[in-house]
Motif scaffolding. Structure first.
Motif, short mmCIF file in Angstrom:
data_model
loop_
_atom_site.label_atom_id
_atom_site.label_comp_id
_atom_site.label_asym_id
_atom_site.label_seq_id
_atom_site.Cartn_x
_atom_site.Cartn_y
_atom_site.Cartn_z
N ALA A 96 18.69 -26.92 -17.28
CA ALA A 96 20.51 -26.10 -16.63
C ALA A 96 19.42 -25.08 -15.30
O ALA A 96 18.81 -24.58 -15.69
N PRO A 97 20.95 -24.98 -14.24
CA PRO A 97 20.64 -23.84 -13.61
C PRO A 97 20.54 -22.63 -13.74
O PRO A 97 19.26 -22.22 -12.80
N ASN A 98 21.39 -21.85 -14.48
CA ASN A 98 20.76 -20.39 -14.65
C ASN A 98 19.03 -20.46 -15.37
O ASN A 98 18.92 -19.24 -15.04
N GLY B 129 13.99 -19.18 -15.72
CA GLY B 129 12.66 -19.84 -15.73
C GLY B 129 11.50 -20.01 -14.47
O GLY B 129 10.46 -19.56 -14.61
N LEU B 130 11.83 -19.72 -12.94
CA LEU B 130 11.09 -19.52 -12.06
C LEU B 130 10.64 -18.52 -11.69
O LEU B 130 9.40 -18.13 -11.63
N ASP C 276 23.10 -12.84 -18.90
CA ASP C 276 23.38 -12.76 -18.37
C ASP C 276 22.24 -13.32 -17.46
O ASP C 276 21.21 -12.22 -17.71
N THR C 277 22.03 -13.82 -16.66
CA THR C 277 20.66 -14.01 -16.36
C THR C 277 19.95 -13.08 -14.94
O THR C 277 19.32 -12.77 -15.23
N ILE C 278 21.17 -12.65 -14.53
CA ILE C 278 20.49 -11.29 -13.50
C ILE C 278 19.77 -9.97 -14.32
O ILE C 278 18.94 -9.09 -14.18
N ALA C 279 20.55 -9.94 -15.70
CA ALA C 279 20.72 -9.24 -16.42
C ALA C 279 18.29 -8.75 -16.97
O ALA C 279 17.76 -8.29 -17.23
N ILE C 280 18.82 -10.52 -17.39
CA ILE C 280 17.95 -10.40 -17.95
C ILE C 280 16.91 -10.51 -16.96
O ILE C 280 15.40 -9.44 -17.24
N CYS C 281 16.52 -10.91 -15.88
CA CYS C 281 15.88 -10.36 -15.20
C CYS C 281 15.33 -9.18 -14.22
O CYS C 281 13.62 -9.12 -14.60
N LEU C 282 15.94 -8.86 -14.70
CA LEU C 282 16.11 -7.10 -14.10
C LEU C 282 15.53 -6.60 -14.98
O LEU C 282 14.44 -5.71 -15.20
N TYR C 283 15.85 -6.99 -16.05
CA TYR C 283 15.08 -5.90 -17.68
C TYR C 283 13.59 -6.44 -17.58
O TYR C 283 12.96 -5.56 -17.99
N ALA D 132 16.55 -12.83 -5.52
CA ALA D 132 17.67 -13.21 -4.00
C ALA D 132 16.99 -14.95 -3.54
O ALA D 132 18.02 -16.32 -3.81
N ASP D 133 15.39 -15.00 -3.28
CA ASP D 133 15.39 -16.13 -2.65
C ASP D 133 14.80 -17.28 -4.05
O ASP D 133 15.59 -18.11 -3.61
N ILE D 134 14.88 -17.35 -5.16
CA ILE D 134 14.81 -18.08 -5.97
C ILE D 134 16.06 -18.32 -6.22
O ILE D 134 16.63 -19.80 -6.21
N ASP D 135 17.07 -17.18 -6.62
CA ASP D 135 18.26 -17.87 -6.67
C ASP D 135 19.01 -18.66 -5.71
O ASP D 135 19.91 -19.69 -5.60
N LEU D 136 18.10 -18.65 -4.78
CA LEU D 136 19.06 -19.43 -3.27
C LEU D 136 18.22 -20.66 -3.89
O LEU D 136 19.13 -21.15 -3.38
N TYR D 137 16.90 -21.18 -3.78
CA TYR D 137 16.41 -22.21 -3.93
C TYR D 137 16.89 -22.67 -5.09
O TYR D 137 17.22 -24.09 -5.05
#
Ligand SMILES: N[C@@H](CCC(=O)N[C@@H](CS)C(=O)NCC(=O)O)C(=O)O
Length: 207
Positions: A9-11, A16-17, A65-72, A169-174
């Motif tokens: 799934a995309p989120n 994952g990336l 939230d994906t962004i919160a997980i990545c940031l943490y 941001a690049d990963i999210d765009l990809y």
């Protein structure tokens, strides 16, 4: 800590990336969205929003939230930073991620989820039941076209969306560009910079 996810799934893929780039390993449990396991009692007890991915910390805190997980995780693992190299770049990466999610990702979701049996009564993620609105498919497709062109223009000026290096941001765009393939959209020929950029990201991640 424990990660609950469903890799295709995309989120979950955004995360994952992130994890792949960082080279970190996390105790992970797959939740099968194909069988709607995100609505199981056991998973809803952890995340009543019934969305993936989520990260459960050792003290029981749940990040949903994906962004919160990545940031943490980026703070815990500062090597190979994906949220910039300064306070300003950090803010810019978060801004870009927000823009991509709103202008690109949600446009694709609008097209995907407002038709077909798979998302009948669930045009939005989570437990809320509501009718699909087929008119949103046309609008979503217009939004996707505008998004391709905006990102093509951005990347004509710079190799990465923020600073001089890969960021979330690049990963999210990809991931968003790949997600647009789910609704049979392709980066159009009037966006050649974006086409090349996408191919470069694909080979960077060995996909
Ligand atoms: N705000 C969440 C949204 C996550 C989300 O919507 N995930 C989708 C998978 S890509 C989901 O769990 N959908 C559940 C459903 O469709 O029932 C985030 O940014 O991570």
């Amino acid at each position: 800590m424990k990660l609950y996810t469903y890799e295709p799934a995309p989120n979950p893929r955004r995360l994952g990336l992130f994890i792949k780039h960082k080279g970190i390993s996390i105790n992970t449990q797959a939740i099968d969205m194909m069988t709607k396991e995100q609505f199981s009692d056991s998973f809803c007890a952890i995340n009543p929003r019934s969305t993936l991915p989520i990260l459960v910390l050792d003290d029981g805190t749940v990040l949903t939230d994906t962004i919160a997980i990545c940031l943490y995780l980026d703070s815990l693992h500062p090597e190979k930073p994906l949220f910039g190299r300064s306070d300003l770049e950090r803010a810019q990466v978060i801004g870009r991620c927000h823009q991509i999610f709103f202008e690109g990702f949600s446009a694709v979701a609008e097209v995907l989820r407002n038709k077909g049996e798979a998302f009948k009564d669930r045009p939005l993620p989570g437990p809320l039941k509501m009718p699909q609105i087929p008119a949103l498919i046309d609008r979503g497709n217009l939004r996707i076209g505008a998004f391709y062109e905006a990102m093509n223009a951005e990347l004509s000026r710079q190799d990465f969306l923020v600073g001089n290096d890969l960021s979330q941001a690049d990963i999210d765009l990809y991931v968003t560009l790949g997600f647009s393939g789910w609704v049979k959209r392709q980066i159009p020929d009037n966006c050649p910079v974006l086409q090349n950029w996408f191919a470069g990201m694909k080979s960077r991640f060995g996909e």
